[in-house]
Design a protein around this motif. Structure first.
Motif, PDB file in Angstrom:
ATOM      1  N   VAL A 178       0.819  -1.209   0.000  1.00 21.75           N
ATOM      2  CA  VAL A 178       0.000   0.000   0.000  1.00 21.75           C
ATOM      3  C   VAL A 178       0.855   1.261   0.000  1.00 21.75           C
ATOM      4  O   VAL A 178       0.411   2.314   0.421  1.00 21.75           O
ATOM      5  N   ASP A 207       0.738   5.637   1.425  1.00 23.54           N
ATOM      6  CA  ASP A 207       1.730   6.203   2.342  1.00 23.54           C
ATOM      7  C   ASP A 207       2.518   7.308   1.651  1.00 23.54           C
ATOM      8  O   ASP A 207       2.632   8.435   2.142  1.00 23.54           O
ATOM      9  N   TRP A 218      -2.521   6.225   7.584  1.00 22.70           N
ATOM     10  CA  TRP A 218      -1.840   5.473   6.535  1.00 22.70           C
ATOM     11  C   TRP A 218      -0.578   4.774   7.021  1.00 22.70           C
ATOM     12  O   TRP A 218      -0.096   3.864   6.357  1.00 22.70           O
ATOM     13  N   PHE A 227      -2.095   1.855   8.833  1.00 21.15           N
ATOM     14  CA  PHE A 227      -3.090   1.413   7.857  1.00 21.15           C
ATOM     15  C   PHE A 227      -4.376   0.944   8.542  1.00 21.15           C
ATOM     16  O   PHE A 227      -4.853  -0.166   8.322  1.00 21.15           O
TER      17      PHE A 227
END
Length: 288
Positions: free
Chosen positions: A8, A12, A162, A165
């Motif tokens: 992810v 970020d 983020w 998460f």
């Protein structure tokens, strides 16, 4: 819901790090999270050079969309490619819009933190899984927003951090907390010190730790006996490794009334934290 995206870093590297750099600082780092919207996750409007810019991860079209208050913008495809390649295009497209923001260009809160520009290891993107993850955030945010609304004391927005998460909402007792010890991988201790400056009961949804993710609830500082407190529903349990109560998303999804099932977990774990810690009456009072 099934699986989740395996990596992810765009969330970020791009929306999250830019919001950290551009948004005015707010206590407990409330200035840095993303927010669930109708298509995915958004930074909301961030100030930039007398105007503003917003970034949205659209999990329908699978694009990172950038829009400015000058009426300009761009869209970058979310698809299987290396983090380094995505990051290079992202910075190039922003430069084309006249946007240049210095960033700490590497992941946080992970042990293996490869700088974005050098990360050719992580290349996957599963569009179907990303969309299912978005829907899980929509459903979770709905119940968590109702939970937040029932509290008259200080409470955070329902927002998406983020780094760890996770989608989270936090209630505050109004009392200071002991200094947090820190120790989070690739995260300065001052970040945790600021985040946990006050006594809290926090809950949220994290896609890791189980096939379909976990709902969690913890207290900082944790009062004596919190780990042994009777909470509901029966499928909830205290996880000693995580130091918090957890409830599998799968159990919520399969419940006859998922919203009520999750609300029972959020309420009972908060009640345990507030009761055992002796939170002031004003902090624990619920709206009628």
């Amino acid at each position: 819901m099934g699986g989740y995206p395996r990596h992810v870093a765009p969330v970020d590297a791009d929306g999250g790090k830019f919001r950290l750099a551009l948004a005015p600082h707010v206590n407990h780092w409330w200035s840095v999270p993303l927010y669930v919207n109708a298509v995915g996750l958004t930074t909301s409007l961030m100030p930039y050079r007398g105007g503003g810019v917003e970034m949205t991860f659209d999990f329908f079209t699978h694009q990172l969309q950038v829009r400015t208050t000058d009426g300009t913008g761009c869209a970058i495809a979310l698809e299987p490619r290396s983090v380094a390649d995505f990051y290079a295009e992202f910075r190039s497209r922003l430069a084309g819009l006249g946007i240049d923001v210095p960033l700490m260009a590497s992941p946080v809160e992970v042990a293996h933190a490869i700088p974005f520009a050098e990360d050719t290891e992580h290349c996957s993107y599963d569009a179907e899984a990303a969309h299912r993850f978005f829907l899980s955030l929509v459903h979770s945010a709905r119940v968590m927003s109702e939970f937040r609304a029932g509290f008259t004391g200080k409470a955070s927005p329902v927002h998406f951090f983020w780094g760890a998460f996770d989608l989270a909402v936090t209630r505050f007792s109004g009392r200071p907390a002991p200094r947090h010890p820190g120790g989070i991988p690739n995260c300065p201790d001052r970040v945790m010190t600021e985040a946990y400056s006050d006594e809290v009961s926090s809950c949220g949804y994290w896609p890791g730790g189980d096939d379909e993710g976990l709902f969690y609830s913890y207290a900082y500082p944790a009062p004596d006996g919190f780990d042994r407190a009777p909470v509901r529903p029966a499928s909830a349990a205290y996880n000693t490794d995580l130091g918090e109560f957890v409830l599998p998303y799968l159990e919520v999804r399969r419940a006859e009334d998922p919203d009520a099932y999750l609300m029972e977990f959020l309420t009972s774990t908060y009640d345990a934290a507030a009761s055992l810690a002796g939170w002031p009456g004003q902090a624990v009072r619920h709206r009628p």
